[in-house]
Design a protein around this motif. Structure first.
Motif, mmCIF file in Angstrom:
data_model
loop_
_atom_site.group_PDB
_atom_site.id
_atom_site.type_symbol
_atom_site.label_atom_id
_atom_site.label_comp_id
_atom_site.label_asym_id
_atom_site.label_seq_id
_atom_site.Cartn_x
_atom_site.Cartn_y
_atom_site.Cartn_z
ATOM 1 N N GLY A 83 2.176 7.237 0.241
ATOM 2 C CA GLY A 83 2.547 7.172 -1.170
ATOM 3 C C GLY A 83 2.390 5.805 -1.793
ATOM 4 N N THR A 84 1.892 4.837 -1.033
ATOM 5 C CA THR A 84 1.724 3.473 -1.530
ATOM 6 C C THR A 84 0.248 3.162 -1.734
ATOM 7 O OG1 THR A 84 3.698 2.772 -0.308
ATOM 8 C CG2 THR A 84 2.216 1.039 -1.064
ATOM 9 N N LEU A 85 -0.106 2.609 -2.870
ATOM 10 C CA LEU A 85 -1.478 2.185 -3.108
ATOM 11 C C LEU A 85 -1.805 0.979 -2.239
ATOM 12 C CD1 LEU A 85 -1.636 2.302 -7.017
ATOM 13 C CD2 LEU A 85 -2.154 4.128 -5.397
ATOM 14 N N ALA A 86 -3.071 0.838 -1.867
ATOM 15 C CA ALA A 86 -3.496 -0.321 -1.092
ATOM 16 C C ALA A 86 -3.141 -1.604 -1.846
ATOM 17 C CB ALA A 86 -4.998 -0.255 -0.835
ATOM 18 N N TRP A 87 -2.477 -2.516 -1.137
ATOM 19 C CA TRP A 87 -2.059 -3.802 -1.719
ATOM 20 C C TRP A 87 -1.269 -3.583 -3.008
ATOM 21 C CZ3 TRP A 87 -2.806 -7.401 1.853
ATOM 22 C CH2 TRP A 87 -3.872 -7.278 2.746
ATOM 23 N N TYR A 88 -0.529 -2.481 -3.049
ATOM 24 C CA TYR A 88 0.287 -2.101 -4.204
ATOM 25 C C TYR A 88 -0.542 -2.006 -5.487
ATOM 26 C CZ TYR A 88 4.471 -2.469 -1.325
ATOM 27 O OH TYR A 88 5.419 -2.272 -0.341
ATOM 28 N N GLY A 89 -1.825 -1.710 -5.350
ATOM 29 C CA GLY A 89 -2.686 -1.471 -6.508
ATOM 30 C C GLY A 89 -3.082 -2.694 -7.287
ATOM 31 N N LEU A 90 -2.870 -3.897 -6.742
ATOM 32 C CA LEU A 90 -3.080 -5.122 -7.517
ATOM 33 C C LEU A 90 -4.499 -5.689 -7.503
ATOM 34 C CD1 LEU A 90 0.303 -6.854 -6.664
ATOM 35 C CD2 LEU A 90 -0.412 -5.992 -8.904
ATOM 36 N N PRO A 91 -5.262 -5.603 -6.398
ATOM 37 C CA PRO A 91 -6.579 -6.264 -6.399
ATOM 38 C C PRO A 91 -7.511 -5.867 -7.540
ATOM 39 C CG PRO A 91 -5.956 -5.736 -4.163
ATOM 40 C CD PRO A 91 -4.923 -5.087 -5.057
ATOM 41 N N PRO A 92 -7.580 -4.593 -7.963
ATOM 42 C CA PRO A 92 -8.475 -4.283 -9.084
ATOM 43 C C PRO A 92 -8.073 -4.947 -10.394
ATOM 44 C CG PRO A 92 -7.913 -2.289 -7.868
ATOM 45 C CD PRO A 92 -6.992 -3.366 -7.392
ATOM 46 N N LEU A 93 -6.809 -5.357 -10.508
ATOM 47 C CA LEU A 93 -6.328 -5.990 -11.732
ATOM 48 C C LEU A 93 -6.459 -7.507 -11.687
ATOM 49 C CD1 LEU A 93 -3.032 -3.925 -12.207
ATOM 50 C CD2 LEU A 93 -5.323 -3.404 -13.045
ATOM 51 N N MET A 94 -6.476 -8.072 -10.487
ATOM 52 C CA MET A 94 -6.499 -9.528 -10.333
ATOM 53 C C MET A 94 -7.905 -9.940 -9.916
ATOM 54 S SD MET A 94 -2.742 -9.983 -8.498
ATOM 55 C CE MET A 94 -2.715 -11.771 -8.673
ATOM 56 N N THR A 95 -8.733 -10.164 -10.905
ATOM 57 C CA THR A 95 -10.151 -10.448 -10.668
ATOM 58 C C THR A 95 -10.562 -11.731 -11.383
ATOM 59 O OG1 THR A 95 -10.793 -9.092 -12.574
ATOM 60 C CG2 THR A 95 -10.691 -7.991 -10.419
ATOM 61 N N GLY A 96 -11.792 -12.183 -11.117
ATOM 62 C CA GLY A 96 -12.306 -13.371 -11.795
ATOM 63 C C GLY A 96 -11.434 -14.578 -11.538
ATOM 64 N N ASN A 97 -11.080 -15.295 -12.592
ATOM 65 C CA ASN A 97 -10.238 -16.487 -12.456
ATOM 66 C C ASN A 97 -8.810 -16.166 -12.056
ATOM 67 O OD1 ASN A 97 -12.332 -18.206 -13.101
ATOM 68 N ND2 ASN A 97 -11.814 -18.298 -15.276
ATOM 69 N N ASN A 98 -8.465 -14.877 -12.063
ATOM 70 C CA ASN A 98 -7.127 -14.454 -11.652
ATOM 71 C C ASN A 98 -7.113 -13.857 -10.253
ATOM 72 O OD1 ASN A 98 -5.766 -15.075 -14.161
ATOM 73 N ND2 ASN A 98 -6.848 -13.324 -15.046
ATOM 74 N N SER A 99 -8.194 -14.043 -9.505
ATOM 75 C CA SER A 99 -8.279 -13.495 -8.158
ATOM 76 C C SER A 99 -7.212 -14.107 -7.250
ATOM 77 C CB SER A 99 -9.661 -13.751 -7.560
ATOM 78 O OG SER A 99 -10.657 -13.072 -8.291
ATOM 79 N N ALA A 100 -6.886 -13.358 -6.196
ATOM 80 C CA ALA A 100 -5.812 -13.798 -5.308
ATOM 81 C C ALA A 100 -6.191 -13.586 -3.849
ATOM 82 C CB ALA A 100 -4.527 -13.040 -5.622
ATOM 83 N N ILE A 101 -5.558 -14.365 -2.998
ATOM 84 C CA ILE A 101 -5.562 -14.135 -1.562
ATOM 85 C C ILE A 101 -4.342 -13.276 -1.266
ATOM 86 C CG2 ILE A 101 -5.327 -15.223 0.702
ATOM 87 C CD1 ILE A 101 -6.602 -17.756 -0.636
ATOM 88 N N PHE A 102 -4.552 -12.117 -0.660
ATOM 89 C CA PHE A 102 -3.468 -11.188 -0.370
ATOM 90 C C PHE A 102 -3.102 -11.256 1.115
ATOM 91 C CE2 PHE A 102 -5.078 -9.470 -4.309
ATOM 92 C CZ PHE A 102 -3.936 -8.991 -4.950
ATOM 93 N N ILE A 103 -1.793 -11.209 1.373
ATOM 94 C CA ILE A 103 -1.275 -11.224 2.733
ATOM 95 C C ILE A 103 -0.371 -10.003 2.918
ATOM 96 C CG2 ILE A 103 -0.050 -12.548 4.493
ATOM 97 C CD1 ILE A 103 -2.491 -14.000 3.362
ATOM 98 N N SER A 104 -0.620 -9.239 3.977
ATOM 99 C CA SER A 104 0.231 -8.104 4.325
ATOM 100 C C SER A 104 0.837 -8.353 5.698
ATOM 101 C CB SER A 104 -0.569 -6.798 4.329
ATOM 102 O OG SER A 104 0.251 -5.711 4.738
ATOM 103 N N PRO A 105 2.106 -8.747 5.769
ATOM 104 C CA PRO A 105 2.727 -9.052 7.062
ATOM 105 C C PRO A 105 3.364 -7.803 7.691
ATOM 106 C CG PRO A 105 3.671 -10.325 5.210
ATOM 107 C CD PRO A 105 2.949 -9.147 4.653
ATOM 108 N N ASN A 106 3.558 -7.847 8.995
ATOM 109 C CA ASN A 106 4.274 -6.814 9.736
ATOM 110 C C ASN A 106 5.719 -7.244 9.945
ATOM 111 O OD1 ASN A 106 3.103 -4.355 10.392
ATOM 112 N ND2 ASN A 106 1.949 -5.192 12.121
ATOM 113 N N GLY A 107 6.658 -6.357 9.605
ATOM 114 C CA GLY A 107 8.055 -6.630 9.895
ATOM 115 C C GLY A 107 8.387 -6.291 11.339
ATOM 116 N N LEU A 108 9.481 -6.839 11.834
ATOM 117 C CA LEU A 108 9.956 -6.498 13.168
ATOM 118 C C LEU A 108 10.614 -5.123 13.124
ATOM 119 C CD1 LEU A 108 11.530 -9.909 14.244
ATOM 120 C CD2 LEU A 108 9.395 -8.898 15.089
ATOM 121 N N ASN A 109 10.292 -4.272 14.108
ATOM 122 C CA ASN A 109 10.834 -2.906 14.142
ATOM 123 C C ASN A 109 10.575 -2.180 12.824
ATOM 124 O OD1 ASN A 109 11.994 -3.321 16.780
ATOM 125 N ND2 ASN A 109 13.601 -4.524 15.769
ATOM 126 N N GLN A 110 9.412 -2.480 12.233
ATOM 127 C CA GLN A 110 8.954 -1.853 10.987
ATOM 128 C C GLN A 110 9.912 -2.079 9.821
ATOM 129 O OE1 GLN A 110 8.150 2.195 12.733
ATOM 130 N NE2 GLN A 110 6.108 1.806 11.906
#
Length: 354
Positions: A83-110
């Motif tokens: 039910g969750t969009l990839a990267w919370y749906g943000l990369p298509p909106l953050m483009t050009g000069n507004n581009s970002a480096i995205f980090i997806s960390p793993n929590g302990l015990n999920q």
């Protein structure tokens, strides 16, 4: 590919900066798209990095942390699912000069229990590692997450208020602690009135801390959804550059809530609208003064739903609006996009009209 670095718990502090380019600017990067590991407090931790297309080592990018919910993982956020969009749906909106480096960390015990502050130390370590290798605008660090992921974003804002420019919390509660929690941080939060997992009163508790920290005028009475459409409240009289936005909707515990008449989750658009006002010097763009609610001049109430964009000429069946979903595994909605957009595959589970 998986990579490894080692950090000590004692090295938990990242020096505060404002409007500064990271040490990695100008370097040939060793960090690429992929999964990395680091050791924090004797435990191996994992995170996934997503670089902008055509990464430029001399351009200072925004840095965005995307924390998963309880039972999720870094891969789920990177690929989309549950039910969750990839990267919370943000990369298509953050483009050009507004581009970002995205980090997806793993929590302990999920999850993100943050025992003894070890998850905050994990974030400190990721920031240090990423910024020593990649070019980041250090005054433009952001975080978002749903449920437990929102709690971790909140905890980071409490513990490291001089390190995070703004956060976006989706249906959460104080689950990861709030060490400190007395300094202002730009704050967005959305929550459903019928949340059966984390009640809306828990979300209001989180929000009210930053209403106070940010010097905003408290709201009374509480706003309510406009039927099947969400209601956005932009608090007034907040400290410069420290806004608070609250979105309430008639719904349950859902990271991808949509307004009635729309098949587009409103969290990505609302989050980016909130974040995009911030500039590299730590200030925010001036925006037109919103129209005050006559019954409560301290706040502005805006209904956030948007009617589907009209099509030009006949279309074969229902169409998806711009930014709407148009395909992916398990998708049963429209597969034809509104005129002027193309159905683009972002991953196996989510295709979007761009």
């Amino acid at each position: 590919m998986q990579f490894s670095t080692i950090a000590l718990l004692a090295l938990s502090c990242v020096a505060p900066v404002l409007g500064a380019r990271s040490p990695g600017c100008g370097k040939t990067p060793t960090i690429r798209n992929g999964q990395y590991t680091t050791t924090v407090n004797g435990k191996q931790r994992e995170y996934i990095v997503r670089l902008p297309d055509n990464y430029d080592r001399n351009f200072a990018y925004r840095l965005v942390f995307t924390f998963h919910a309880l039972g999720g993982n870094a891969q789920q956020i990177a690929n989309g699912g549950g039910g969750t969009l990839a990267w919370y749906g943000l990369p298509p909106l953050m483009t050009g000069n507004n581009s970002a480096i995205f980090i997806s960390p793993n929590g302990l015990n999920q999850g993100w229990a943050n025992t003894g502050g070890e998850d905050i130390t994990f974030v400190d370590n990721m920031v240090r590692t990423i910024e020593n290798d990649l070019c980041v605008e250090q005054s433009l660090r952001f975080a978002t997450g749903f449920s437990y992921g929102g709690a971790m974003s909140y905890s980071w804002a409490c513990s490291r208020p001089d390190q995070v420019r703004a956060i976006s919390v989706l249906s959460s509660a104080v689950l990861s602690g709030c060490n400190g929690g007395t300094q202002p941080v730009a704050y967005y939060h959305q929550h459903g009135t019928r949340d059966s997992v984390l009640s809306i009163s828990m979300g209001r508790q989180m929000r009210d801390r930053f209403v106070q920290n940010n010097g905003c005028t408290p709201l009374n009475p509480e706003p309510q959804p406009n039927g099947g459409r969400s209601t956005k409240t932009e608090y007034r009289n907040c400290l410069p550059g420290k806004p608070v936005t609250w979105v309430i909707f008639d719904g349950d515990h859902n990271p991808s809530q949509q307004d009635q008449g729309s098949n587009t989750p409103f969290a990505p658009g609302n989050t980016w609208e909130f974040w995009r006002q911030f500039q590299a010097d730590g200030s925010s763009n001036p925006s037109p003064e919103p129209t005050s609610n006559p019954g409560n001049p301290q706040t502005t109430l805006i209904t956030t739903s948007r009617a589907p964009e009209p099509t030009t000429g006949p279309a074969p069946g229902p169409t998806a609006p711009r930014w709407g979903q148009c395909g992916g595994q398990g998708w049963n909605g429209p597969t034809v996009c509104v005129s002027g957009t193309t159905c683009t595959k972002l991953n196996d589970y989510y295709h979007q009209c761009l």
